[in-house]
Design a protein around this motif. Structure first.
Motif, short mmCIF file in Angstrom:
data_model
loop_
_atom_site.label_atom_id
_atom_site.label_comp_id
_atom_site.label_asym_id
_atom_site.label_seq_id
_atom_site.Cartn_x
_atom_site.Cartn_y
_atom_site.Cartn_z
N UNK A 1 20.21 43.26 38.84
CA UNK A 1 21.35 43.46 39.73
C UNK A 1 22.39 44.33 39.01
N UNK A 2 23.07 45.12 39.78
CA UNK A 2 24.13 45.96 39.21
C UNK A 2 25.40 45.12 39.03
N UNK A 3 26.34 45.67 38.30
CA UNK A 3 27.60 44.96 38.09
C UNK A 3 28.34 44.80 39.42
N UNK A 4 28.21 45.76 40.31
CA UNK A 4 28.86 45.66 41.63
C UNK A 4 28.27 44.51 42.44
N UNK A 5 26.95 44.40 42.41
CA UNK A 5 26.28 43.32 43.14
C UNK A 5 26.66 41.96 42.58
N UNK A 6 26.69 41.84 41.26
CA UNK A 6 27.05 40.57 40.62
C UNK A 6 28.51 40.25 40.88
N UNK A 7 29.34 41.27 40.83
CA UNK A 7 30.77 41.11 41.11
C UNK A 7 30.98 40.54 42.51
N UNK A 8 30.28 41.09 43.47
CA UNK A 8 30.40 40.63 44.85
C UNK A 8 29.80 39.23 45.01
N UNK A 9 28.65 38.99 44.40
CA UNK A 9 27.98 37.70 44.53
C UNK A 9 28.85 36.56 44.02
N UNK A 10 29.54 36.77 42.90
CA UNK A 10 30.31 35.69 42.27
C UNK A 10 31.81 35.82 42.48
N UNK A 11 32.22 36.83 43.23
CA UNK A 11 33.64 37.05 43.51
C UNK A 11 34.43 37.16 42.21
N UNK A 12 33.90 37.95 41.30
CA UNK A 12 34.56 38.26 40.03
C UNK A 12 34.65 39.77 39.92
N UNK A 13 35.72 40.26 39.37
CA UNK A 13 35.85 41.71 39.23
C UNK A 13 34.89 42.22 38.15
N UNK A 14 34.48 43.47 38.27
CA UNK A 14 33.66 44.06 37.20
C UNK A 14 34.35 43.98 35.84
N UNK A 15 35.68 44.14 35.83
CA UNK A 15 36.41 44.03 34.57
C UNK A 15 36.27 42.64 33.96
N UNK A 16 36.30 41.61 34.80
CA UNK A 16 36.13 40.24 34.30
C UNK A 16 34.73 40.06 33.72
N UNK A 17 33.73 40.57 34.41
CA UNK A 17 32.35 40.47 33.91
C UNK A 17 32.21 41.19 32.58
N UNK A 50 29.65 29.71 33.86
CA UNK A 50 30.96 30.06 33.30
C UNK A 50 32.02 30.03 34.39
N UNK A 51 31.69 30.54 35.57
CA UNK A 51 32.67 30.53 36.67
C UNK A 51 33.02 29.09 37.04
N UNK A 52 32.04 28.23 37.09
CA UNK A 52 32.27 26.82 37.38
C UNK A 52 33.19 26.19 36.34
N UNK A 53 32.88 26.42 35.08
CA UNK A 53 33.68 25.84 33.99
C UNK A 53 35.11 26.39 33.99
N UNK A 54 35.26 27.67 34.26
CA UNK A 54 36.61 28.26 34.35
C UNK A 54 37.34 27.68 35.55
N UNK A 55 36.60 27.45 36.63
CA UNK A 55 37.21 26.92 37.85
C UNK A 55 37.81 25.54 37.68
N UNK A 56 37.29 24.77 36.73
CA UNK A 56 37.86 23.44 36.48
C UNK A 56 38.85 23.47 35.33
N UNK A 57 39.15 24.68 34.86
CA UNK A 57 40.22 24.82 33.89
C UNK A 57 39.83 24.87 32.43
N UNK A 58 38.55 24.98 32.12
CA UNK A 58 38.16 25.07 30.71
C UNK A 58 38.69 26.38 30.12
#
Length: 115
Positions: A1-17, A50-58
């Motif tokens: 998957x490209x960074x754009x596809x992953x960005x969209x899939x997980x609702x994270x910016x390419x910069x965050x990835x 990682x998104x899950x763990x960040x979502x709970x404040x880790x």
């Protein structure tokens, strides 16, 4: 998957990835012949975790430590479990505080609704 596809899939910016990869909480992502990131299913599982763990404040620092321990293999399992147990305790404490605040808010709403 490209960074754009992953960005969209997980609702994270390419910069965050890119940042997550740079600091090591996402393992090195392979690149295609053109030099673009080519995310595997394994990479996506890491991102989801990682998104899950960040979502709970880790904190990012905790995630970096977790990944370091993961890379050490089975001999670091106990340390990883201890890290997660400590983070769980902190999360429960935060939840208890949020519940207290929620109860106070509900009481205030109830009082104000009766006026």
């Amino acid at each position: 998957m490209t960074i754009s596809e992953v960005s969209e899939k997980f609702n994270l910016s390419p910069d965050t990835l890119r940042y997550y990869e740079r600091i090591g909480i996402i393992p090195h992502v392979n690149r295609n012949k053109s030099g673009n990131r080519d995310y595997s299913e394994e990479d996506c599982r890491w991102i989801e975790h990682i998104k899950c763990m960040r979502g709970i404040g880790l904190p990012v620092e905790t995630l970096i430590r977790y990944v370091e321990l993961y890379r050490q293999g089975d001999e670091a399992n106990h340390a990883r479990v201890e890290l997660l147990i400590e983070q769980r305790k902190q999360l429960l404490s935060k939840m208890e505080e949020m519940n207290r605040v929620l109860e106070r808010m509900d009481e205030k709403i109830e009082r104000m609704s009766k006026q």
